[in-house]
Design a protein around this motif. Structure first.
Motif, PDB file in Angstrom:
ATOM      1  N   THR A   1       5.562   7.188   8.550  1.00  0.00           N
ATOM      2  CA  THR A   1       4.902   6.011   9.571  1.00  0.00           C
ATOM      3  C   THR A   1       6.182   5.809  10.349  1.00  0.00           C
ATOM      4  OG1 THR A   1       5.909   4.370   8.148  1.00  0.00           O
ATOM      5  CG2 THR A   1       3.754   5.053   7.403  1.00  0.00           C
TER       6      THR A   1
ATOM      7  N   HIS B   1       1.763   5.463   0.586  1.00  0.00           N
ATOM      8  CA  HIS B   1       1.718   6.703   1.447  1.00  0.00           C
ATOM      9  C   HIS B   1       2.256   7.999   0.660  1.00  0.00           C
ATOM     10  CE1 HIS B   1       0.507   4.565   5.068  1.00  0.00           C
ATOM     11  NE2 HIS B   1       1.502   3.566   4.740  1.00  0.00           N
TER      12      HIS B   1
ATOM     13  N   HIS C   1       1.060  -1.255   0.020  1.00  0.00           N
ATOM     14  CA  HIS C   1      -0.166   0.169   0.041  1.00  0.00           C
ATOM     15  C   HIS C   1       1.034   1.343  -0.060  1.00  0.00           C
ATOM     16  CE1 HIS C   1       0.820  -0.683   4.066  1.00  0.00           C
ATOM     17  NE2 HIS C   1       0.698   0.609   4.442  1.00  0.00           N
TER      18      HIS C   1
ATOM     19  N   HIS D   1       4.670   0.027   0.733  1.00  0.00           N
ATOM     20  CA  HIS D   1       5.512  -0.880   1.750  1.00  0.00           C
ATOM     21  C   HIS D   1       4.464  -2.126   2.218  1.00  0.00           C
ATOM     22  CE1 HIS D   1       4.608   0.673   5.969  1.00  0.00           C
ATOM     23  NE2 HIS D   1       3.418   1.334   4.959  1.00  0.00           N
TER      24      HIS D   1
ATOM     25  N   GLU E   1       3.902  -4.831   5.604  1.00  0.00           N
ATOM     26  CA  GLU E   1       4.289  -5.170   7.001  1.00  0.00           C
ATOM     27  C   GLU E   1       3.860  -6.557   7.220  1.00  0.00           C
ATOM     28  OE1 GLU E   1       4.062  -1.258   9.568  1.00  0.00           O
ATOM     29  OE2 GLU E   1       2.644  -1.410   8.194  1.00  0.00           O
TER      30      GLU E   1
HETATM   31 MN    MN Z   1       1.786   1.744   5.925  1.00  0.00          MN
END
Ligand code: MN
Length: 317
Positions: A85, A80, A78, A122, A124
């Motif tokens: 962040t 940004h 996704h 990125h 996660e």
């Molecule tokens: Mn993120």
């Protein structure tokens, strides 16, 4: 001894009143959301309070434990823009990979900071075999002049640790008590983890030019005489020289603060911007696979897609 649950009409007020000699605070109660399969307590943005300094997003994830057949956190690719962040890891291990090619496992006591600027994407994911997660995930809005800065990723494995009376502090960003965190920031701000092991009390000196929030992550607190539970955020406005904390048992809290951001920002999906046009362009660029967001190779999770922008009528543009 009272605290006010300020309504929307007073939410813009950055100075909490003093009533009968007692400083009040604004109590913000988390709503539960889902991030990559993990329930999180979301404190910012909130109807009552959108920003604290440049901090514009605050999730408290966990503490959670996973069974062997559960993948843990899986957030697919996704994008940004116009923000950083900021991840503060308390328990568990999470892998970050981004479109610049950075790959970094974050472990307890460490901060990951991704500066999105003009655009980055990125993922996660809980590290395979890891069965727990406890973290705070925040966003920091970039000032107007830095909104399209070059994207970058920074990992901070060592942060200043010191005692503040009966509290053990870790300075995550900014400066406090003569200590300076190495963390990259674009506006004056602070983030500090506070831990206590037994009953006690401590006064924290504050910078009157900053607005602050304090969030218990484990164990409750008494803030200026009023109790504050886990996942309740106390907004402490500007012009406050100190806050008095009382605690029992053991616990942990997160203090965030900063100078009020000198700009109106818009937050939509994973985008922060200084104009709605910038949000629209970012969303269109993500849909089109524009190279400003790059690619994250071999992601376990699916590429995330935003909902339609609410202020934009279908068929327009
Ligand atoms: Mn993120």
């Amino acid at each position: 001894m009272s605290t006010s649950d300020c309504d929307a009409a007073t939410a813009l007020d950055r100075e909490c009143p003093t009533i009968e000699g007692q400083r009040e605070f604004q109590r913000i109660i988390a709503r539960t959301s889902d991030v990559g399969g993990i329930p999180v307590a979301r404190l910012l943005p909130h109807r009552q309070r959108r920003l604290i300094g440049a901090w514009c997003f605050l999730d408290h994830a966990g503490p959670a434990r996973f069974e062997d057949d559960q993948p843990g956190l899986v957030v697919g690719p996704h994008p940004h823009i116009c923000l950083q962040t900021f991840t503060w890891m308390i328990a568990g291990e999470v892998l970050h990979r981004d479109s610049l090619g950075y790959e970094q496992i974050i472990r307890p006591g460490q901060v990951n900071l991704m500066t999105a600027g003009k655009g980055i994407s990125h993922i996660e994911e809980t590290v395979p075999g890891c069965r727990e997660l406890h973290a705070a995930q925040l966003w920091i809005a970039l000032p107007y002049a830095d909104r399209f800065t070059a994207p970058r990723f920074d990992h901070y494995p060592e942060l200043p640790r010191f005692e503040l009376g009966e509290l053990s502090a870790t300075l995550l960003v900014g400066s406090y008590a003569g200590q300076q965190a190495p963390t990259l920031s674009f506006s004056p701000l602070i983030g500090m983890d506070l831990q206590w092991r037994q009953k006690g009390q401590q006064r924290l000196e504050l910078n009157p030019a900053f607005e602050y929030g304090i969030l218990p992550l484990e164990g409750g607190l008494i803030v200026d005489g009023s109790p504050l539970a886990v996942d309740e955020l106390a907004y402490l406005g500007l012009k406050r020289e100190a806050v008095d904390l009382e605690f029992s048992g053991g616990g942990r809290a997160l203090l965030i603060g900063g100078e009020p951001l000198d700009a109106e920002i818009t937050i939509w999906w994973n985008f922060v911007a200084h104009s709605k046009a910038d949000i629209e362009r970012a969303q269109d660029d993500w849909h089109a696979g524009h190279d400003r967001f790059g690619e994250v190779a071999d992601a376990r999770g699916r590429r995330l897609q935003p909902p339609d922008i609410p202020w934009r009528r279908e068929g327009k543009n």
